[in-house]
Design a protein around this motif. Structure first.
Motif, PDB file in Angstrom:
ATOM      1  N   TYR A 104      46.350  78.813  75.662  1.00 54.25           N
ATOM      2  CA  TYR A 104      45.346  78.557  76.689  1.00 54.25           C
ATOM      3  C   TYR A 104      45.871  79.097  78.016  1.00 54.25           C
ATOM      4  N   THR A 105      45.642  80.363  78.277  1.00 57.24           N
ATOM      5  CA  THR A 105      46.183  80.978  79.488  1.00 57.24           C
ATOM      6  C   THR A 105      45.647  80.318  80.746  1.00 57.24           C
ATOM      7  N   ASP A 106      44.356  79.911  80.708  1.00 54.39           N
ATOM      8  CA  ASP A 106      43.742  79.324  81.903  1.00 54.39           C
ATOM      9  C   ASP A 106      43.786  77.799  81.900  1.00 54.39           C
ATOM     10  N   HIS A 107      44.559  77.193  80.989  1.00 49.48           N
ATOM     11  CA  HIS A 107      44.695  75.729  80.889  1.00 49.48           C
ATOM     12  C   HIS A 107      43.362  75.045  80.586  1.00 49.48           C
ATOM     13  N   ARG A 108      42.405  75.811  80.080  1.00 47.00           N
ATOM     14  CA  ARG A 108      41.101  75.224  79.788  1.00 47.00           C
ATOM     15  C   ARG A 108      40.529  75.714  78.477  1.00 47.00           C
ATOM     16  N   ARG A 109      40.414  77.046  78.342  1.00 48.81           N
ATOM     17  CA  ARG A 109      39.790  77.606  77.146  1.00 48.81           C
ATOM     18  C   ARG A 109      40.836  78.314  76.295  1.00 48.81           C
ATOM     19  N   LEU A 140      41.724  68.842  62.939  1.00 51.12           N
ATOM     20  CA  LEU A 140      42.046  67.597  63.639  1.00 51.12           C
ATOM     21  C   LEU A 140      43.326  67.730  64.457  1.00 51.12           C
ATOM     22  N   GLN A 141      44.198  68.617  64.035  1.00 50.10           N
ATOM     23  CA  GLN A 141      45.490  68.787  64.698  1.00 50.10           C
ATOM     24  C   GLN A 141      45.352  69.354  66.106  1.00 50.10           C
ATOM     25  N   ARG A 142      44.242  70.033  66.385  1.00 51.26           N
ATOM     26  CA  ARG A 142      44.064  70.637  67.707  1.00 51.26           C
ATOM     27  C   ARG A 142      43.450  69.659  68.707  1.00 51.26           C
ATOM     28  N   ARG A 160      49.559  69.671  74.280  1.00 48.78           N
ATOM     29  CA  ARG A 160      48.133  69.357  74.412  1.00 48.78           C
ATOM     30  C   ARG A 160      47.678  69.550  75.861  1.00 48.78           C
ATOM     31  N   PHE A 161      48.517  69.179  76.834  1.00 42.48           N
ATOM     32  CA  PHE A 161      48.127  69.290  78.234  1.00 42.48           C
ATOM     33  C   PHE A 161      48.228  70.723  78.742  1.00 42.48           C
ATOM     34  N   HIS A 162      49.120  71.523  78.136  1.00 44.09           N
ATOM     35  CA  HIS A 162      49.172  72.939  78.474  1.00 44.09           C
ATOM     36  C   HIS A 162      47.893  73.632  78.016  1.00 44.09           C
ATOM     37  N   GLU A 163      47.388  73.185  76.863  1.00 41.07           N
ATOM     38  CA  GLU A 163      46.164  73.778  76.319  1.00 41.07           C
ATOM     39  C   GLU A 163      44.977  73.501  77.229  1.00 41.07           C
ATOM     40  N   ASP A 164      44.837  72.271  77.667  1.00 41.27           N
ATOM     41  CA  ASP A 164      43.721  71.890  78.545  1.00 41.27           C
ATOM     42  C   ASP A 164      44.222  70.779  79.465  1.00 41.27           C
ATOM     43  N   ALA A 209      51.559  67.201  85.867  1.00 41.91           N
ATOM     44  CA  ALA A 209      50.481  66.811  86.789  1.00 41.91           C
ATOM     45  C   ALA A 209      49.981  67.966  87.636  1.00 41.91           C
ATOM     46  N   ALA A 210      50.880  68.843  88.069  1.00 37.03           N
ATOM     47  CA  ALA A 210      50.487  69.933  88.977  1.00 37.03           C
ATOM     48  C   ALA A 210      49.487  70.886  88.345  1.00 37.03           C
ATOM     49  N   SER A 211      49.448  70.943  87.011  1.00 41.83           N
ATOM     50  CA  SER A 211      48.546  71.895  86.355  1.00 41.83           C
ATOM     51  C   SER A 211      47.086  71.460  86.419  1.00 41.83           C
ATOM     52  N   ILE A 212      46.810  70.263  86.932  1.00 43.66           N
ATOM     53  CA  ILE A 212      45.417  69.822  87.063  1.00 43.66           C
ATOM     54  C   ILE A 212      44.654  70.714  88.039  1.00 43.66           C
ATOM     55  N   VAL A 213      45.374  71.435  88.899  1.00 47.77           N
ATOM     56  CA  VAL A 213      44.712  72.331  89.864  1.00 47.77           C
ATOM     57  C   VAL A 213      44.000  73.474  89.159  1.00 47.77           C
ATOM     58  N   HIS A 214      44.337  73.727  87.903  1.00 47.50           N
ATOM     59  CA  HIS A 214      43.684  74.805  87.153  1.00 47.50           C
ATOM     60  C   HIS A 214      42.331  74.383  86.598  1.00 47.50           C
ATOM     61  N   VAL A 215      42.020  73.086  86.695  1.00 45.16           N
ATOM     62  CA  VAL A 215      40.782  72.550  86.115  1.00 45.16           C
ATOM     63  C   VAL A 215      39.681  72.553  87.163  1.00 45.16           C
ATOM     64  N   SER A 216      38.483  72.920  86.772  1.00 45.75           N
ATOM     65  CA  SER A 216      37.372  72.957  87.719  1.00 45.75           C
ATOM     66  C   SER A 216      37.032  71.554  88.212  1.00 45.75           C
ATOM     67  N   VAL A 217      36.585  71.486  89.461  1.00 46.15           N
ATOM     68  CA  VAL A 217      36.217  70.203  90.065  1.00 46.15           C
ATOM     69  C   VAL A 217      35.089  69.541  89.282  1.00 46.15           C
TER      70      VAL A 217
END
Length: 396
Positions: free
Chosen positions: A91-96, A110-112, A152-156, A186-194
């Motif tokens: 997940y390069t963009d921490h979302r998709r 289920l593992q994902r 899991r958090f790196h993925e999204d 925690a700092a990677s939350i900035v990659h998530v849309s508001v």
């Protein structure tokens, strides 16, 4: 476990996929809620059939997310999401995921998933499939990531907020390794849309354990990377529980000394939500001066007054507060609740004076509205006419 899980159309979808030679199971939040004894909804189905194979089984489908394997099946007037088993790449963009690969294995699918309590599946016959200990975590009232929490958090990165949201809504604790992974990432939350963060926060506010969840946001330092968050989280958590998301946003605004505009911009609130916060901001300024006045009860909705008083009492716990019952009674006792309740209107004023309309009509209607509201004169057309003509002629 009953085989009557799901709606009749959703069970029919599973049965038709099985009859066509594919695996099909119920997955997601509906299974979790069912096991918790809650009323389940949104019965999502996962299947070994590819999207194209699903579309061949059913005559009415819509491609709602076919790139990620989701097809909407329309059966007996009910829309049912059917998603192909899949695995996901990095997940390069921490979302998709950069790539989605369809697979035939339910366990791989289920593992994902994010947390063990969401990595459960239920067959049409009632068999529970739980490869990661989700049932044990449900019984222990625990939020635990599937596999390595950091992965899991790196993925999204949104999953960190989702963990806290589930803790709020379900009243669960977050497992220690999962909690540590939130703090570490925690700092990677900035990659998530508001917009995505707001959806989770709207649900978090209404949770039974919203206060503890908000403190988790601060303790894990997620708050340092949120769009806006007050330094004093205890003030916000002390206002919990919240009956509406608007109450939560109001507490966030007032506790952080933010303006309605700042919160609305930071979290992309709707115009309606922004207006609500602006009213709370004004009502709070009035409340700091005194108890709510007749004008406050007339100007602001009960929801605004309740949200305002909730925060005021958290800031000034030693001061006498105003109960919801008292606010209700005061609202109900008003002689009018809007200018539409007045027994006269601008046309009456023009008819009584034989004058054309203009700014003067609005000015006099405001005077009449104020006089009736403060019970200087009753809301009676004849009484108002008598008073108005006397004042109007005297002014002339």
């Amino acid at each position: 476990m009953t085989s009557e899980f799901g709606t009749a159309p959703s069970r029919k979808v599973v049965r038709q996929l099985e009859d066509a030679g594919y695996e099909a199971v119920f997955v997601g939040g509906a299974v979790r809620d069912h096991l918790l004894g809650k009323e389940a909804s949104d019965f999502d189905i996962a299947t070994s059939a590819t999207p194209e194979e699903v579309k061949r089984v059913f005559s009415h489908t819509i491609d709602v997310g076919i790139a990620h394997g989701t097809v909407l099946v329309l059966l007996d007037d009910e829309p049912i999401e059917v998603t192909t088993y899949r695995t996901e790449s990095t997940y390069t963009d921490h979302r998709r995921p950069d790539e989605v690969k369809f697979v035939r294995s339910l366990i791989e699918d289920l593992q994902r998933r994010d947390f063990t309590i969401n990595a459960l599946a239920l067959t049409l016959t009632g068999e529970l499939i739980d490869p990661f200990g989700g049932i044990k975590d449900l019984k222990s009232r625990r939020i635990r990531a599937v596999g390595n929490a950091a992965d899991r958090f790196h993925e999204d990165a949104l999953r960190m907020i989702r963990a806290v949201r589930f803790a709020s809504v379900l009243g669960f604790a977050i497992e220690q390794h999962t909690l540590q992974a939130i703090e570490d990432n925690a700092a990677s939350i900035v990659h998530v849309s508001v917009e995505r963060i707001k959806v989770e926060m709207d649900k978090l506010w209404k949770g039974t354990a919203a206060g503890k969840a908000l403190e988790m946001i601060a303790d894990t330092r997620l708050s340092e990377h949120m769009p806006l968050f007050p330094n004093d989280v205890h003030l916000v958590s002390n206002c919990a529980p919240y009956s509406t998301a608007e109450q939560g946003w109001s507490a966030l605004m007032l506790a952080g000394h933010f303006s309605a505009g700042e919160i609305a911009k930071a979290y992309k609130l709707s115009n309606r939500e922004k207006d609500f916060l602006a009213d709370v901001q004004n009502a709070f300024a009035n409340r700091q001066a005194s108890r709510f006045t007749v004008d406050d009860y007339y100007r602001f909705t009960l929801d605004v007054l309740i949200a305002t008083e909730k925060v005021w009492q958290a800031i000034y716990p030693s001061e006498p507060g105003i109960s919801i019952r008292e606010m209700n009674l005061m609202k109900e006792s008003l002689p009018i609740h809007s200018k539409d309740d007045l027994q006269v209107d601008g046309k009456d004023l023009m008819e009584w004076t034989n004058q054309r309309g203009g700014r003067w009509v609005g000015e006099w209607m405001r005077k009449i509205e104020h006089s009736v509201l403060h019970q200087i004169y009753p809301n009676d057309a004849e009484k108002i006419k008598e008073w108005f003509l006397s004042e109007y002629e005297h002014q002339e």
